[in-house]
Design a protein around this motif. Sequence first.
Motif, PDB file in Angstrom:
ATOM      1  N   LYS A   1       0.833  -1.217   0.000  1.00  0.00           N
ATOM      2  CA  LYS A   1       0.000   0.000   0.000  1.00  0.00           C
ATOM      3  C   LYS A   1       0.857   1.252   0.000  1.00  0.00           C
ATOM      4  O   LYS A   1       0.546   2.239  -0.682  1.00  0.00           O
ATOM      5  N   GLN A   2       1.950   1.231   0.757  1.00  0.00           N
ATOM      6  CA  GLN A   2       2.856   2.390   0.774  1.00  0.00           C
ATOM      7  C   GLN A   2       3.434   2.634  -0.606  1.00  0.00           C
ATOM      8  O   GLN A   2       3.531   3.775  -1.066  1.00  0.00           O
TER       9      GLN A   2
ATOM     10  N   LEU B   1       3.654   5.654  -5.693  1.00  0.00           N
ATOM     11  CA  LEU B   1       3.610   5.627  -7.163  1.00  0.00           C
ATOM     12  C   LEU B   1       2.469   6.483  -7.687  1.00  0.00           C
ATOM     13  O   LEU B   1       2.586   7.157  -8.708  1.00  0.00           O
ATOM     14  N   SER B   2       1.341   6.437  -6.935  1.00  0.00           N
ATOM     15  CA  SER B   2       0.178   7.212  -7.347  1.00  0.00           C
ATOM     16  C   SER B   2       0.449   8.706  -7.195  1.00  0.00           C
ATOM     17  O   SER B   2       0.153   9.494  -8.100  1.00  0.00           O
TER      18      SER B   2
ATOM     19  N   GLU C   1       3.254  10.169  -7.334  1.00  0.00           N
ATOM     20  CA  GLU C   1       4.267  10.574  -8.317  1.00  0.00           C
ATOM     21  C   GLU C   1       3.737  10.520  -9.741  1.00  0.00           C
ATOM     22  O   GLU C   1       4.429  10.911 -10.683  1.00  0.00           O
ATOM     23  N   GLY C   2       2.539   9.990  -9.875  1.00  0.00           N
ATOM     24  CA  GLY C   2       1.946   9.981 -11.213  1.00  0.00           C
ATOM     25  C   GLY C   2       2.277   8.777 -12.067  1.00  0.00           C
ATOM     26  O   GLY C   2       2.033   8.779 -13.264  1.00  0.00           O
ATOM     27  N   HIS C   3       2.865   7.734 -11.473  1.00  0.00           N
ATOM     28  CA  HIS C   3       3.199   6.546 -12.270  1.00  0.00           C
ATOM     29  C   HIS C   3       1.959   5.690 -12.506  1.00  0.00           C
ATOM     30  O   HIS C   3       1.880   4.959 -13.491  1.00  0.00           O
ATOM     31  N   ILE C   4       1.023   5.732 -11.530  1.00  0.00           N
ATOM     32  CA  ILE C   4      -0.188   4.893 -11.639  1.00  0.00           C
ATOM     33  C   ILE C   4      -1.408   5.728 -11.269  1.00  0.00           C
ATOM     34  O   ILE C   4      -1.274   6.800 -10.672  1.00  0.00           O
TER      35      ILE C   4
ATOM     36  N   SER D   1      -1.134   1.669 -14.965  1.00  0.00           N
ATOM     37  CA  SER D   1       0.059   2.491 -15.155  1.00  0.00           C
ATOM     38  C   SER D   1      -0.233   3.652 -16.098  1.00  0.00           C
ATOM     39  O   SER D   1      -0.985   3.507 -17.057  1.00  0.00           O
ATOM     40  N   THR D   2       0.345   4.812 -15.822  1.00  0.00           N
ATOM     41  CA  THR D   2       0.162   5.964 -16.696  1.00  0.00           C
ATOM     42  C   THR D   2       1.072   5.882 -17.918  1.00  0.00           C
ATOM     43  O   THR D   2       0.898   6.584 -18.890  1.00  0.00           O
ATOM     44  N   ASP D   3       2.063   5.016 -17.872  1.00  0.00           N
ATOM     45  CA  ASP D   3       2.998   4.854 -18.980  1.00  0.00           C
ATOM     46  C   ASP D   3       2.320   4.100 -20.112  1.00  0.00           C
ATOM     47  O   ASP D   3       1.977   2.941 -19.967  1.00  0.00           O
TER      48      ASP D   3
END
Lengths: 232, 116
Positions: free
Chosen positions: A205-206, A211-212, A214-217, A228-230
């Motif tokens: 969860k951490q 990741l969320s 930071e915008g990765h997911i 994933s945003t990628d």
Amino acid sequence: QRIRSQNIVPCTVSQLLAAEQVDETFRIRDVEISQVTIMGIIRHAEKAPTNILYKVDDMTAAPMDVRQWVDTDEAGGENAVVPPGTYVKVAGHLRSFQNKKSLVAFKIMPLENMNEFTTHILEIVNAHMILRKNLMSASRAPQSFSSAGIGDMGGYGGGGSLPVNGLTAHQSQVLNLIKNCPVPEGMSLQELKHQLQNMSMSTIKQAVEFLSSEGHIYSTVDDDHYKSTDAE
Amino acid sequence: MEDVHEVPRKRIATAHLAQHIGKPVCFVGRVEKIHPTGKFLVLSDGEGKHTTVELSEPLDEEISGVLEVVGRVTNQATIMCMSYVQFREDKSPFDLELYNEALKIIHEFPEYFPFG
């Protein structure tokens, strides 16, 4: 999927010579590298008006060409030629020209304590091992390393504290699983826990929260599902 | 005969000499004895095991401390030295035992520390 290393990666000359170039990037066994450090002994030094060309030898291959650009406005000091026979640490960028590899150094420092050399050897094994593990799918059964002194590599369970591309080993594993999930609503926390046997739910969860943020997911149908945003 | 400085030279300890006969190697050890002729040295590795090093030219000065020797392993499991450097210990002593542990690791993981 690329794992880009934004850190400086310690390497052997042999690894740099074996690195494959695709367009503008270099890869050592699929791990992308750019800034590297090597440690070796200066075998040769040649001063030209705008640069100093060294040959640095770490015993893993033939000596490597290391070029240091000289600030022509600056007199002496920074750009004094390091004499052959000196052990140095070189930080620089890997280059290839007409199929010949070289380094462009932004820092060349003589070693004052040779124990740093021993540390560098260990750091090379450590870094390349972690970078490689981060690339592999985390759902593979964790391998146990023989206790050669490095102890828990941190790729699975344990600390996982060496950040690669700004992410820890835990975060990278979670991100890789989410990226590789083909299902439209993304990967659920339960599925992540199922795949990452050695990670506690709170660790997962951490990682997801980080990741969320930071915008990765991003979350999809609910707070338990992520994609994933990628773009693949 | 090729220049041994242009090829990979595996870092080894005394225990590995027998498996590397004829091969170019790099050996780090502490000077224990110098032969009166100055042509032979005995170095001890991180495990305290001794290796005999034959110099291509006799020493013209006293030498001590930790040396890093580049050369080829002979049939007698000694090292024919092509060049050597002294590790500086003016600021800190060199931990030869730790270096020996590092050797074990790089031998165990050649995929992450390749020679050649």
